[in-house]
Motif scaffolding. Structure first.
Motif, PDB file in Angstrom:
ATOM      1  N   TRP A 208      15.363 -17.985 -36.043  1.00 38.17           N
ATOM      2  CA  TRP A 208      15.689 -16.775 -35.294  1.00 38.17           C
ATOM      3  C   TRP A 208      17.188 -16.711 -35.065  1.00 38.17           C
ATOM      4  O   TRP A 208      17.858 -17.735 -34.901  1.00 38.17           O
ATOM      5  CB  TRP A 208      14.964 -16.761 -33.946  1.00 38.17           C
ATOM      6  CG  TRP A 208      13.472 -16.666 -34.066  1.00 38.17           C
ATOM      7  CD1 TRP A 208      12.594 -17.689 -34.267  1.00 38.17           C
ATOM      8  CD2 TRP A 208      12.691 -15.470 -34.017  1.00 38.17           C
ATOM      9  NE1 TRP A 208      11.314 -17.220 -34.334  1.00 38.17           N
ATOM     10  CE2 TRP A 208      11.327 -15.855 -34.180  1.00 38.17           C
ATOM     11  CE3 TRP A 208      12.987 -14.130 -33.842  1.00 38.17           C
ATOM     12  CZ2 TRP A 208      10.296 -14.931 -34.178  1.00 38.17           C
ATOM     13  CZ3 TRP A 208      11.959 -13.211 -33.831  1.00 38.17           C
ATOM     14  CH2 TRP A 208      10.636 -13.611 -33.998  1.00 38.17           C
ATOM     15  N   LYS A 209      17.713 -15.499 -35.046  1.00 33.41           N
ATOM     16  CA  LYS A 209      19.140 -15.295 -34.821  1.00 33.41           C
ATOM     17  C   LYS A 209      19.443 -15.439 -33.333  1.00 33.41           C
ATOM     18  O   LYS A 209      18.847 -14.764 -32.500  1.00 33.41           O
ATOM     19  CB  LYS A 209      19.561 -13.901 -35.306  1.00 33.41           C
ATOM     20  CG  LYS A 209      19.507 -13.742 -36.813  1.00 33.41           C
ATOM     21  CD  LYS A 209      20.012 -12.375 -37.220  1.00 33.41           C
ATOM     22  CE  LYS A 209      20.002 -12.217 -38.743  1.00 33.41           C
ATOM     23  NZ  LYS A 209      20.488 -10.889 -39.157  1.00 33.41           N
TER      24      LYS A 209
ATOM     25  N   ALA B 200       9.277  -9.225 -29.373  1.00 30.79           N
ATOM     26  CA  ALA B 200       9.651 -10.496 -29.994  1.00 30.79           C
ATOM     27  C   ALA B 200      10.734 -11.233 -29.213  1.00 30.79           C
ATOM     28  O   ALA B 200      11.208 -12.286 -29.646  1.00 30.79           O
ATOM     29  CB  ALA B 200      10.130 -10.266 -31.429  1.00 30.79           C
ATOM     30  N   LEU B 201      11.127 -10.695 -28.043  1.00 27.89           N
ATOM     31  CA  LEU B 201      12.201 -11.309 -27.263  1.00 27.89           C
ATOM     32  C   LEU B 201      11.740 -12.643 -26.677  1.00 27.89           C
ATOM     33  O   LEU B 201      10.705 -12.728 -26.012  1.00 27.89           O
ATOM     34  CB  LEU B 201      12.634 -10.363 -26.139  1.00 27.89           C
ATOM     35  CG  LEU B 201      13.703 -10.899 -25.183  1.00 27.89           C
ATOM     36  CD1 LEU B 201      14.999 -11.184 -25.939  1.00 27.89           C
ATOM     37  CD2 LEU B 201      13.948  -9.913 -24.047  1.00 27.89           C
ATOM     38  N   HIS B 202      12.500 -13.693 -26.941  1.00 29.68           N
ATOM     39  CA  HIS B 202      12.232 -14.996 -26.352  1.00 29.68           C
ATOM     40  C   HIS B 202      13.538 -15.788 -26.361  1.00 29.68           C
ATOM     41  O   HIS B 202      14.589 -15.288 -26.798  1.00 29.68           O
ATOM     42  CB  HIS B 202      11.128 -15.728 -27.130  1.00 29.68           C
ATOM     43  CG  HIS B 202      11.481 -16.053 -28.540  1.00 29.68           C
ATOM     44  ND1 HIS B 202      11.451 -15.105 -29.553  1.00 29.68           N
ATOM     45  CD2 HIS B 202      11.892 -17.220 -29.121  1.00 29.68           C
ATOM     46  CE1 HIS B 202      11.819 -15.667 -30.693  1.00 29.68           C
ATOM     47  NE2 HIS B 202      12.096 -16.938 -30.461  1.00 29.68           N
TER      48      HIS B 202
ATOM     49  N   GLU C  22      15.238 -11.277 -33.302  1.00 29.60           N
ATOM     50  CA  GLU C  22      15.289 -10.949 -34.723  1.00 29.60           C
ATOM     51  C   GLU C  22      15.278 -12.228 -35.541  1.00 29.60           C
ATOM     52  O   GLU C  22      15.999 -13.175 -35.239  1.00 29.60           O
ATOM     53  CB  GLU C  22      16.549 -10.139 -35.044  1.00 29.60           C
ATOM     54  CG  GLU C  22      16.643  -9.676 -36.482  1.00 29.60           C
ATOM     55  CD  GLU C  22      17.910  -8.898 -36.756  1.00 29.60           C
ATOM     56  OE1 GLU C  22      18.095  -8.457 -37.906  1.00 29.60           O
ATOM     57  OE2 GLU C  22      18.729  -8.736 -35.824  1.00 29.60           O
ATOM     58  N   GLN C  23      14.452 -12.242 -36.590  1.00 35.26           N
ATOM     59  CA  GLN C  23      14.378 -13.414 -37.457  1.00 35.26           C
ATOM     60  C   GLN C  23      15.592 -13.482 -38.376  1.00 35.26           C
ATOM     61  O   GLN C  23      16.098 -12.455 -38.828  1.00 35.26           O
ATOM     62  CB  GLN C  23      13.102 -13.387 -38.303  1.00 35.26           C
ATOM     63  CG  GLN C  23      11.823 -13.547 -37.505  1.00 35.26           C
ATOM     64  CD  GLN C  23      10.613 -13.623 -38.410  1.00 35.26           C
ATOM     65  OE1 GLN C  23      10.737 -13.874 -39.603  1.00 35.26           O
ATOM     66  NE2 GLN C  23       9.435 -13.413 -37.850  1.00 35.26           N
ATOM     67  N   ASP C  24      16.031 -14.689 -38.624  1.00 27.03           N
ATOM     68  CA  ASP C  24      17.133 -14.923 -39.570  1.00 27.03           C
ATOM     69  C   ASP C  24      16.526 -15.135 -40.936  1.00 27.03           C
ATOM     70  O   ASP C  24      15.940 -16.182 -41.225  1.00 27.03           O
ATOM     71  CB  ASP C  24      17.932 -16.145 -39.148  1.00 27.03           C
ATOM     72  CG  ASP C  24      19.201 -16.300 -39.969  1.00 27.03           C
ATOM     73  OD1 ASP C  24      19.505 -15.386 -40.755  1.00 27.03           O
ATOM     74  OD2 ASP C  24      19.880 -17.324 -39.819  1.00 27.03           O
TER      75      ASP C  24
ATOM     76  N   MET D 104      22.088  -1.255 -32.308  1.00 21.42           N
ATOM     77  CA  MET D 104      21.283  -2.431 -32.593  1.00 21.42           C
ATOM     78  C   MET D 104      19.926  -2.284 -31.926  1.00 21.42           C
ATOM     79  O   MET D 104      19.835  -2.079 -30.706  1.00 21.42           O
ATOM     80  CB  MET D 104      21.989  -3.684 -32.067  1.00 21.42           C
ATOM     81  CG  MET D 104      21.211  -4.977 -32.295  1.00 21.42           C
ATOM     82  SD  MET D 104      22.104  -6.406 -31.655  1.00 21.42           S
ATOM     83  CE  MET D 104      22.257  -5.960 -29.916  1.00 21.42           C
ATOM     84  N   ASP D 105      18.860  -2.367 -32.679  1.00 21.39           N
ATOM     85  CA  ASP D 105      17.503  -2.247 -32.159  1.00 21.39           C
ATOM     86  C   ASP D 105      17.024  -3.602 -31.663  1.00 21.39           C
ATOM     87  O   ASP D 105      17.198  -4.626 -32.321  1.00 21.39           O
ATOM     88  CB  ASP D 105      16.562  -1.725 -33.245  1.00 21.39           C
ATOM     89  CG  ASP D 105      16.952  -0.322 -33.697  1.00 21.39           C
ATOM     90  OD1 ASP D 105      17.526   0.404 -32.860  1.00 21.39           O
ATOM     91  OD2 ASP D 105      16.688   0.028 -34.858  1.00 21.39           O
TER      92      ASP D 105
END
Length: 531
Positions: A304-305, A7-9, A83-85, A1-2
């Motif tokens: 976001w996921k 984008a981490l928040h 990661e965006q959903d 998993m990358d």
């Protein structure tokens, strides 16, 4: 998993305030224990001066596990995400339009094997990388034409893309303005912002003034991808032979770099060039994504996921360690359960205990999102998603059975696609018509209906022109009292093979006829006008 650290928040950052509590808890616990032991013997005002902090390591205490539970639980409750959903299938409204220049100069061989083939190959790679975008296809030279409206049917897009060639449009020129008008009409019908990519080797200078005003009041972005080199290239025919003029000299396709720069300036459009790697594809996707997010009000509500569920496994291990004989933190498991109820995380994957934690449709959706379409079709209970997964897995019989249970335009649309792939054009036409009856504004069904009708006509024409086959049994006459009668069986071709052998109209011929009719309609004088 990358993990994209940029984008981490955290979705619920206030839960991070529990982390200092988890860090300070062991220190406070140690201080309280020492004070309780000595309070009965030493005065309180002297105790703080007499305590000595030991430097030796102590064994793992319950308070240490409680601290770890608080820290990990706070991180999980805070909802780490990177990661965006993406929206569900058929709900993403992003549109990307690819416009390919079919003027004769695109047959130049300065970009191997030709500018046109290189551009088609690049479009093929872009379509294959499609992530949630609906892609439409346009072609232009002296006139602009819609090949296919925005669709996510990659196979259909690619089949028409490979059929594009320079002879399909007879009118000379480079009608970029016509492409903009076609794109504006498409986006007006879709009511979404979009991006059109012009893949060309030049521009028509007479259109620059009109192009400057062509994008006013429209959510359309234009990208220009230059195809060719400054040295130009020899024009070649379909058989690879150089084209010659009346004097026998080889014709050269000019690469209009200055015209492309002026075209980009008139449209205020980014100008890129074809590359050997995927940098140009990344460039297109980046600009398209940024434009959609900036122009679409819906895109601003990005989902976001929540990746906090990954921490439930170490939390479970810590909870088990807390349940030990003689320890006074047996209630830690209840705390962990309460935190889990607050999080309500989505399951990470389907496993041995999937049935206990996930519904059949949730398991199917996980398999579908990870491109395990065959497995997903067996897991889904929802007939639409079951049919969609089977369609993606090319299990058309299962897909047809699932879609037949529904009465929705999307279900009839896919039934039409399946019947078309199986050469059942009458049923395909009926399915598309029913889809349009339920949803009149359905561009994909409209386009596929026209295609199915054209293929049905080809099928009927081929059947009429097909030679009469011999009977399955052939008997030879013999002279009286001479020889023996022999029977020869002839293998009769299947209907599909016979149709394929006698089919005379290819997608390229169909497109050429379509473009010619559109040109004739465009040039026809209005009703009531004098000749």
């Amino acid at each position: 998993m990358d993990i994209d650290l940029s984008a981490l928040h955290f979705l619920r950052p206030l839960f991070l305030l529990l982390i200092p509590l988890g860090v300070l808890l062991p220190l406070w616990r140690r201080h309280q224990i020492r004070q309780r032991r000595l309070q009965g013997s030493i005065a309180a005002h002297l105790l703080k001066h007499l305590l000595i902090t030991p430097t030796t390591r102590q064994r793992l205490q319950p308070v240490h596990l409680l601290s770890a539970l608080l820290i990990l639980g706070a991180l999980a409750a805070a909802g780490p995400t990177w990661e965006q959903d993406r929206p569900p299938f058929l709900e993403n409204q992003a549109v990307l339009l690819l416009a390919l220049d079919l003027s004769p100069s695109m047959d130049a061989s300065d970009v191997a094997p030709s500018r046109l083939e290189a551009a088609k190959h690049k479009m093929h790679d872009l379509i294959a990388r499609q992530h949630g975008l609906r892609i439409g296809l346009l072609a232009y030279a002296g006139s602009a034409h819609l090949v296919l409206p925005p669709s996510d049917d990659l196979a259909l897009l690619d089949s028409f893309l490979q059929a594009l060639a320079t002879p399909l449009i007879e009118r000379p020129g480079k009608d970029a303005l016509g492409v903009i008008e076609q794109a504006r009409r498409l986006l007006a019908a879709e009511q979404v912002p979009g991006t059109v990519v012009l893949m060309t080797d030049g521009a028509d200078a007479s259109q620059f003034a009109a192009l400057e005003k062509s994008l006013e009041g429209t959510p359309l972005q234009v990208l220009i991808l230059a195809v060719g080199s400054s040295d130009g290239g020899v024009l070649r025919n379909a058989d690879g032979q150089p084209r010659t003029d009346s004097d026998g000299r080889a014709q050269v396709g000019r690469f209009d770099q200055a015209g492309l720069q002026q075209l980009a300036k008139a449209l205020d459009a980014p100008l890129g060039s074809l590359t050997l790697d995927d940098d140009d594809l990344d460039w297109i996707e980046l600009h398209a994504q940024r434009h959609f997010q900036a122009a679409s009000a819906d895109a601003r509500q990005i989902h976001w996921k929540d990746a906090g569920y990954w921490l439930t496994w170490p939390l479970a291990v810590l909870a088990l360690l807390c349940i030990r004989r003689g320890w006074n933190l047996n209630w830690a498991g209840a705390v962990l359960l309460a935190v889990g109820c607050l999080l309500n995380p989505a399951p990470a994957r389907a496993g041995a205990l999937a049935d206990a934690f996930m519904t059949a449709d949730q398991q199917g959706r996980w398999a579908f999102d990870h491109h395990h379409y065959g497995k997903a079709s067996t897991l889904f209970e929802d007939p639409y998603w079951q049919g969609l997964a089977a369609y993606r897995a090319a299990d058309y019989d299962r897909a047809l059975g699932s879609f037949a249970r529904l009465d929705s335009p999307q279900a009839y649309f896919y039934q039409g696609n399946i019947h078309t792939r199986q050469f059942h054009f009458d049923q395909a036409i009926a399915a598309y018509e029913h889809a349009l009856k339920l949803q009149p504004q359905f561009p994909e069904a409209t386009a596929n209906l026209a295609l199915a009708r054209a293929l049905q006509k080809d099928y009927d024409d081929a059947a009429e022109k097909a030679p009469q086959t011999e009977p399955d049994q052939v008997k030879f006459d013999k002279p009286k009292d001479k020889g023996d009668s022999r029977q020869i069986e002839t293998q009769q071709a299947s209907s599909d093979e016979l149709w394929l052998q006698n089919l005379t109209t290819s997608p390229a011929t169909f497109l050429k006829q379509k473009f010619s009719l559109q040109d004739a309609e465009h040039q026809a004088p209005p009703a009531g006008a004098r000749p």
